[in-house]
Design an enzyme around this catalytic site. Sequence first.
Site, PDB file in Angstrom:
ATOM      1  CG  HIS A 152       0.333   6.626  -1.055  1.00  0.00           C
ATOM      2  ND1 HIS A 152      -0.642   7.287  -1.056  1.00  0.00           N
ATOM      3  CD2 HIS A 152      -0.197   6.262   0.334  1.00  0.00           C
ATOM      4  CE1 HIS A 152      -2.025   6.677  -0.904  1.00  0.00           C
ATOM      5  NE2 HIS A 152      -1.448   6.149   0.309  1.00  0.00           N
ATOM      6  CG  HIS A 207      -1.719   1.376   1.088  1.00  0.00           C
ATOM      7  ND1 HIS A 207      -2.922   1.191   0.608  1.00  0.00           N
ATOM      8  CD2 HIS A 207      -1.753   3.044   1.627  1.00  0.00           C
ATOM      9  CE1 HIS A 207      -3.342   2.935   1.512  1.00  0.00           C
ATOM     10  NE2 HIS A 207      -2.586   3.438   2.188  1.00  0.00           N
ATOM     11  CD  GLU A 208       1.403   3.921   3.350  1.00  0.00           C
ATOM     12  OE1 GLU A 208       1.601   4.476   3.066  1.00  0.00           O
ATOM     13  OE2 GLU A 208       0.165   3.581   4.247  1.00  0.00           O
ATOM     14  CG  HIS A 216       0.405   8.923  -7.406  1.00  0.00           C
ATOM     15  ND1 HIS A 216      -0.588   9.453  -6.144  1.00  0.00           N
ATOM     16  CD2 HIS A 216       0.729  10.239  -8.276  1.00  0.00           C
ATOM     17  CE1 HIS A 216      -1.360  10.335  -6.459  1.00  0.00           C
ATOM     18  NE2 HIS A 216      -0.847  10.669  -7.865  1.00  0.00           N
TER      19      HIS A 216
END
Length: 717
Positions: free
Chosen positions: A497, A493-494, A500
């Site tokens: 980020h 998940h992180e 991104h």
Amino acid sequence: MILAAGLACMLTACGSGQKGAEQETENPFLTEYTTPFGVPPFDKIKFEHYKPAMLKGIEEGRKEIDAIINNPEEPTFENTIVALDQQGALLRKVRTVFGGQNSVNTNDQMQALSREMSPIFSQYNDDINLNPKLFARVKAVYEKKDELGLDKEQMKLLEETYKGFVRGGANLSEEDQAKLRELNSEISMLQLTFGQNMLKETNAFQLVIDREEDLAGLPETLIANAAQTAKDMGMEGKWVFTLQNPSVMPFLQYADNRALREKIFKAYTNRGNNNNENDNKEVVRQLVSARLAKAKLMGYEDYAAFALEERMAKNSANVYKLLDEIWTPALAKAKEELADINAEIRKEGGDFEAEGWDWRYYFEKAKKAKFDLDENEVRPYLMLDNVREGAFYVANKLYGVTFTALKDIPLPHPEAQAFECKDKDGTSLGVIYFDFFPRASKRGGAWCGTYRSQTYKDGKRVGPVVTIASNFSQPAPGQPALLSADEATTLFHEFGHGLHNLFKDVHYYGVSGVARDFVELPSQIMEHWVFEPEVLKVYAKHYETGEVIPQELIEKLDKSGKYGQGFATVEYLAASYLDMDFHALSGDPADKQVIKFVDQANNVPADLDVIAFEESVLGHRGLLRQIPSRYRTTYFNHTMGGGYTAGYYSYIWSEVLDCDAFQAYKETGDIFNQEVAQKFRQYVLTPGCIDDEETMYENFRGKAPQTDALLEKRGLK
């Protein structure tokens, strides 16, 4: 609007005496970084550097604003909008470092400096946002925007800049602007106080065990970690469990001693609610009041209306509509799980109904009974370094990027790791740090941030310096770190980020961010690959034998994947409702002693009491007493600490998007489909907010998202 979010501090030189003569130590913030990739020189930055550099940054920023205002030329896009976007470079430089370090390695000095600088930063922000001459120049450019021949990115920057001034209070009267300044300063300080209290409360509790029989049921790794924690605290020979998630959650999951489970559960769920110097109830009451007063001052009915105007959801009705749609099937599923848990209690001869401290313990037994799966069977295959390499593998398969470990580079903490990310053509995209384990100086949870945002300098892209921090299970001495399935998901998940940030390619700070309820799309879509069989076979290898995870275990993971989603969804939605309900309050902002709110169920006005309010708004929705909100009010830092204010719903809003987006891959029969990945990168990961979020998603998917895939993934349909 103008300043990046986050706490910070800056510095100047400090002197040291040598043979009676003063020598200045150069302040690293006041010179160009000469480090590899231009990362902050963490090894040279000292606490005494922060404040002087911050103050210097404010001084320089004011001069830059004055230069814009006093420019004798007519306002133009370049001399006003771009100049404003680039303003504050030194302050931005220092604040990003201080904010990052204050999160991963804080101390009393840093927290005191945060409190000292908070009102100064608030005033500085307001001095920019409420400067009538500056706004006049911005407005002059905005009013002729259609005549300027701007490209899409430039037009978006102009629109966001103008809107930022309006939302920052530029159109208010002088009297109301003065009130806004007071409220902004108060809100900033209250948010800071909340977070500092929460950290102190988390660190204040230890469950000390001195009888070996009280460790029954606990995994050996957890016991070894508890012994090490005790040793570090000067209690060798005992075992200490803390309120850090890698300690408290497995204790609740495996400890046979029910009384001890109850003790640590109540300590965890009462953080900030102990009527001591770190109590957060009054902080919350004042904070909700101040936010409401700000919203009223800005012309909105409540704070949620003010916040949501800038998000995909647009208004509270749309948020509640989504939450309500998922709540009913989730609650029904949770009740089924509760029945399974009570059945396990009876199976063991228990004559009691499950309570909150029983849920994880008996749920683990119910899952094993149903699927013959114990989480401890999976951990040996989820060695931390391998899981990280698995995330790198997925990124490479999707986008062609590679990650290379960096040596001899300054680290934000000795435990951190650094990697360079290169694009498929060999171009450097940026640097990414990982900092995995808990410590008393580190805030809880997991997050991704930057020590430098992606930007442009002299026409060339400057890659970001990204950081991922988490609080994973600490390895036992001499052993590798083995993750739970949830922790492996968190890493992916992180990392989403992180991608991104690494892929972003914009020319202006003002268009680099995306709406809060869109920002979780890039992170949550990465979760879909964690337990895909093709991916597991690459990274899930036994830490001792190197054996690839057996197919039988993969099948068990797949079959059990939706079990427990009742609990997980309900505890998450409860927190989302809590956040929304606090910020959908409406009342008299002049009366800070009593806020009137309308009970969502009965439309009955009542006085705000933080705990009573929490019990009311969750109780009338039928929340099971055995499932506390994922974050109770007094330790709900996402919303009370700022960042996700009237925005915690964003995870489920983004989950609608990420589940629908992953379907785009599945529909091709190839979860690594290059064409789909390229479109996702082009339309979602690269452009910042140059397009609005609905357009970005539909450019990628070709249609609006549907909730079906989310409900299917969570087993709620």
